[in-house]
Write a protein that holds these residues in place. Structure first.
Motif, short mmCIF file in Angstrom:
data_model
loop_
_atom_site.label_atom_id
_atom_site.label_comp_id
_atom_site.label_asym_id
_atom_site.label_seq_id
_atom_site.Cartn_x
_atom_site.Cartn_y
_atom_site.Cartn_z
N GLY A 56 0.82 -1.21 0.00
CA GLY A 56 0.00 0.00 0.00
C GLY A 56 0.85 1.26 0.00
O GLY A 56 0.54 2.24 -0.68
N GLY A 57 1.94 1.24 0.75
CA GLY A 57 2.86 2.38 0.76
C GLY A 57 3.49 2.61 -0.60
O GLY A 57 3.66 3.76 -1.03
N LYS A 58 3.81 1.53 -1.27
CA LYS A 58 4.39 1.66 -2.62
C LYS A 58 3.37 2.22 -3.59
O LYS A 58 3.69 3.09 -4.41
CB LYS A 58 4.91 0.31 -3.09
N ILE A 59 2.13 1.73 -3.52
CA ILE A 59 1.07 2.23 -4.39
C ILE A 59 0.84 3.72 -4.13
O ILE A 59 0.78 4.53 -5.05
CB ILE A 59 -0.24 1.43 -4.21
N PHE A 60 0.72 4.08 -2.85
CA PHE A 60 0.54 5.48 -2.49
C PHE A 60 1.72 6.31 -2.98
O PHE A 60 1.53 7.40 -3.53
CB PHE A 60 0.39 5.64 -0.98
N GLY A 61 2.93 5.80 -2.77
CA GLY A 61 4.13 6.54 -3.18
C GLY A 61 4.17 6.79 -4.67
O GLY A 61 4.44 7.91 -5.11
N VAL A 62 3.89 5.77 -5.46
CA VAL A 62 3.90 5.93 -6.93
C VAL A 62 2.81 6.91 -7.35
O VAL A 62 3.05 7.81 -8.17
CB VAL A 62 3.74 4.56 -7.63
N ALA A 63 1.60 6.76 -6.80
CA ALA A 63 0.51 7.66 -7.16
C ALA A 63 0.84 9.10 -6.77
O ALA A 63 0.56 10.04 -7.53
CB ALA A 63 -0.79 7.21 -6.49
N ASN A 64 1.45 9.29 -5.62
CA ASN A 64 1.81 10.63 -5.17
C ASN A 64 2.88 11.26 -6.08
O ASN A 64 2.82 12.45 -6.39
CB ASN A 64 2.30 10.59 -3.72
N ILE A 65 3.84 10.47 -6.50
CA ILE A 65 4.86 10.98 -7.42
C ILE A 65 4.21 11.43 -8.72
O ILE A 65 4.49 12.52 -9.24
CB ILE A 65 5.95 9.91 -7.68
#
Length: 137
Positions: A56-65
């Motif tokens: 979930g952190g990776k998904i959030f991180g990619v989406a935020n970038i």
């Protein structure tokens, strides 16, 4: 049709950005699946909360970038290029996280459902996505 044509309509542009980012998220999840030693979606299906937090952190991180990239760049190719560059930095950060914790193996701890490590992984992905996003703006 120029700048006022179909392709420049805000709804069409939004759908375009959305589609490209969803595709990039799918590709990034495949790449993270290759980088980690465990099977993300299999572990999540089994109820491994640590893997769910890390993923979930990776998904959030990619989406935020990509959010930062969309806000700061005027064309789809420019947004995509900067977004992919930001994603590459996020993968590099994950590898550094593993390198800077020599006392234990991050992937093994997350696979064993060590929630403290899963939470730290989530926090690193999310936190660094803000730094990366600001730097590509």
């Amino acid at each position: 049709m120029g700048k006022t044509g179909f392709w420049s309509h805000p709804l069409v542009e939004s759908a375009g950005y959305f589609s490209v980012v969803v595709l990039c998220l799918v590709v990034s999840m495949v790449l993270f699946e290759l980088v980690t030693k465990y099977k993300n979606w299999e572990e999540i299906r089994k109820g491994n909360f640590s893997v769910a937090m890390a993923t979930g952190g990776k998904i959030f991180g990619v989406a935020n970038i990509f959010r930062h990239s969309i806000q700061q760049h005027n064309s789809l190719p420019e947004m995509l290029g900067w977004g992919l560059f930001g994603f590459t930095l996020l993968v590099f950060a994950y590898i550094l996280f593993e390198f800077f914790t020599p006392k234990f193996n991050i992937d093994k701890e997350i696979e064993a459902d060590n929630r403290a490590v899963g939470f730290i992984s989530l926090t690193i992905s999310v936190g660094l996505s803000f730094v990366i996003g600001a730097s590509i703006s």
